[in-house]
Design a protein around this motif. Structure first.
Motif, mmCIF file in Angstrom:
data_model
loop_
_atom_site.group_PDB
_atom_site.id
_atom_site.type_symbol
_atom_site.label_atom_id
_atom_site.label_comp_id
_atom_site.label_asym_id
_atom_site.label_seq_id
_atom_site.Cartn_x
_atom_site.Cartn_y
_atom_site.Cartn_z
ATOM 1 N N GLY A 1 -18.333 36.211 2.006
ATOM 2 C CA GLY A 1 -18.767 34.782 2.287
ATOM 3 C C GLY A 1 -17.650 33.878 2.158
ATOM 4 O O GLY A 1 -17.972 32.507 1.824
ATOM 5 N N SER A 2 -16.325 33.814 2.095
ATOM 6 C CA SER A 2 -15.432 32.961 1.789
ATOM 7 C C SER A 2 -14.894 32.012 2.558
ATOM 8 O O SER A 2 -14.634 30.968 2.340
ATOM 9 C CB SER A 2 -13.972 33.997 1.335
ATOM 10 N N ASN B 1 -0.799 43.217 -5.688
ATOM 11 C CA ASN B 1 0.153 42.872 -4.418
ATOM 12 C C ASN B 1 -0.544 43.436 -3.105
ATOM 13 O O ASN B 1 -0.382 42.967 -2.080
ATOM 14 C CB ASN B 1 1.515 43.137 -4.650
ATOM 15 N N VAL B 2 -1.473 44.570 -3.206
ATOM 16 C CA VAL B 2 -2.107 45.275 -2.183
ATOM 17 C C VAL B 2 -2.952 44.181 -1.130
ATOM 18 O O VAL B 2 -3.023 44.492 -0.200
ATOM 19 C CB VAL B 2 -2.568 46.698 -2.478
ATOM 20 N N TYR B 3 -3.618 43.207 -2.135
ATOM 21 C CA TYR B 3 -4.405 42.303 -1.530
ATOM 22 C C TYR B 3 -3.675 41.226 -0.870
ATOM 23 O O TYR B 3 -4.315 40.379 -0.273
ATOM 24 C CB TYR B 3 -5.353 41.893 -2.627
ATOM 25 N N LYS B 4 -2.591 40.836 -1.350
ATOM 26 C CA LYS B 4 -1.904 39.649 -0.789
ATOM 27 C C LYS B 4 -1.471 39.687 0.766
ATOM 28 O O LYS B 4 -1.480 38.667 1.447
ATOM 29 C CB LYS B 4 -0.752 39.411 -1.458
ATOM 30 N N GLN B 5 -1.456 40.919 1.248
ATOM 31 C CA GLN B 5 -1.142 40.940 2.501
ATOM 32 C C GLN B 5 -1.902 42.244 3.159
ATOM 33 O O GLN B 5 -1.642 43.070 2.579
ATOM 34 C CB GLN B 5 0.172 41.042 2.935
ATOM 35 N N MET B 6 -2.695 42.088 4.415
ATOM 36 C CA MET B 6 -3.414 43.186 4.695
ATOM 37 C C MET B 6 -3.799 43.147 6.248
ATOM 38 O O MET B 6 -3.490 41.819 6.677
ATOM 39 C CB MET B 6 -4.928 43.272 3.908
ATOM 40 N N ASP B 7 -4.254 44.366 6.953
ATOM 41 C CA ASP B 7 -4.569 44.191 8.082
ATOM 42 C C ASP B 7 -5.616 43.302 8.328
ATOM 43 O O ASP B 7 -6.687 43.068 7.653
ATOM 44 C CB ASP B 7 -4.714 45.666 8.698
ATOM 45 N N ARG B 8 -5.783 42.744 9.763
ATOM 46 C CA ARG B 8 -6.843 41.975 9.797
ATOM 47 C C ARG B 8 -8.285 42.328 9.778
ATOM 48 O O ARG B 8 -9.057 41.712 9.210
ATOM 49 C CB ARG B 8 -6.614 41.315 11.548
ATOM 50 N N GLU B 9 -8.526 43.768 10.235
ATOM 51 C CA GLU B 9 -9.807 44.280 10.019
ATOM 52 C C GLU B 9 -10.360 44.324 8.750
ATOM 53 O O GLU B 9 -11.348 43.920 8.349
ATOM 54 C CB GLU B 9 -9.875 45.632 10.647
ATOM 55 N N THR B 10 -9.294 44.665 7.742
ATOM 56 C CA THR B 10 -9.839 44.564 6.239
ATOM 57 C C THR B 10 -10.094 43.311 5.760
ATOM 58 O O THR B 10 -11.089 42.966 5.038
ATOM 59 C CB THR B 10 -8.646 45.437 5.404
ATOM 60 N N ALA B 11 -9.141 42.187 6.041
ATOM 61 C CA ALA B 11 -9.429 40.973 5.710
ATOM 62 C C ALA B 11 -10.505 40.263 6.314
ATOM 63 O O ALA B 11 -11.231 39.514 5.498
ATOM 64 C CB ALA B 11 -8.107 40.129 6.042
#
Length: 95
Positions: free
Chosen positions: A27-28, A9-19
Motif C-alpha cells: 500500500g505504498s 541492491n536487488v530491490y533498487k531496480q526491478m521489473d514493473r510487474e514485481t514493483a
C-alpha cells in the motif's frame, strides 16, 4: 520497505510487474513512469516522499489562508510553495 531498498541492491531496480505487486501489497502509493519495464524503486520512493511533502504544504497553506491572519508572502515562506500557487489557492472557488 525503505530498509530493504537500502540494504539489498536487488530491490533498487526491478521489473514493473514485481514493483507493482510490492506496491499493491504494501500500500505504498508508489507511482511509476509509464512505458518503462525496469523500475528504479529508489526514484519512485523519493517521488512519493516529495509528493507527500507537497500535499502537506498545500494543506498547511489552505489552513493559514482560512485563518486570514497571514499574508500570501508569509504563507509562501512558511510552506516553501511559490507565491503564485498561494494566490491560486486564495482565489474563491466558483461552484
Amino acid at each position: 520497505m525503505q530498509n530493504a531498498l537500502e540494504s539489498d541492491n536487488v530491490y533498487k531496480q526491478m521489473d514493473r510487474e514485481t514493483a507493482e505487486l510490492i506496491n499493491d501489497v504494501t500500500g505504498s502509493g508508489l507511482e511509476f513512469e509509464e512505458g518503462k519495464e525496469l523500475i528504479n524503486v529508489c526514484v519512485a520512493t523519493e517521488n512519493m516522499k516529495k509528493k507527500a511533502v507537497r500535499e502537506s504544504a498545500i494543506e498547511t497553506a489552505k489552513i493559514l489562508l482560512s485563518a486570514g491572519e497571514n499574508t500570501i508572502e508569509t504563507i509562501a515562506m512558511a510552506t516553501k510553495l511559490p507565491i503564485e500557487e498561494i494566490k491560486k489557492l486564495a482565489e474563491p472557488k466558483i461552484q
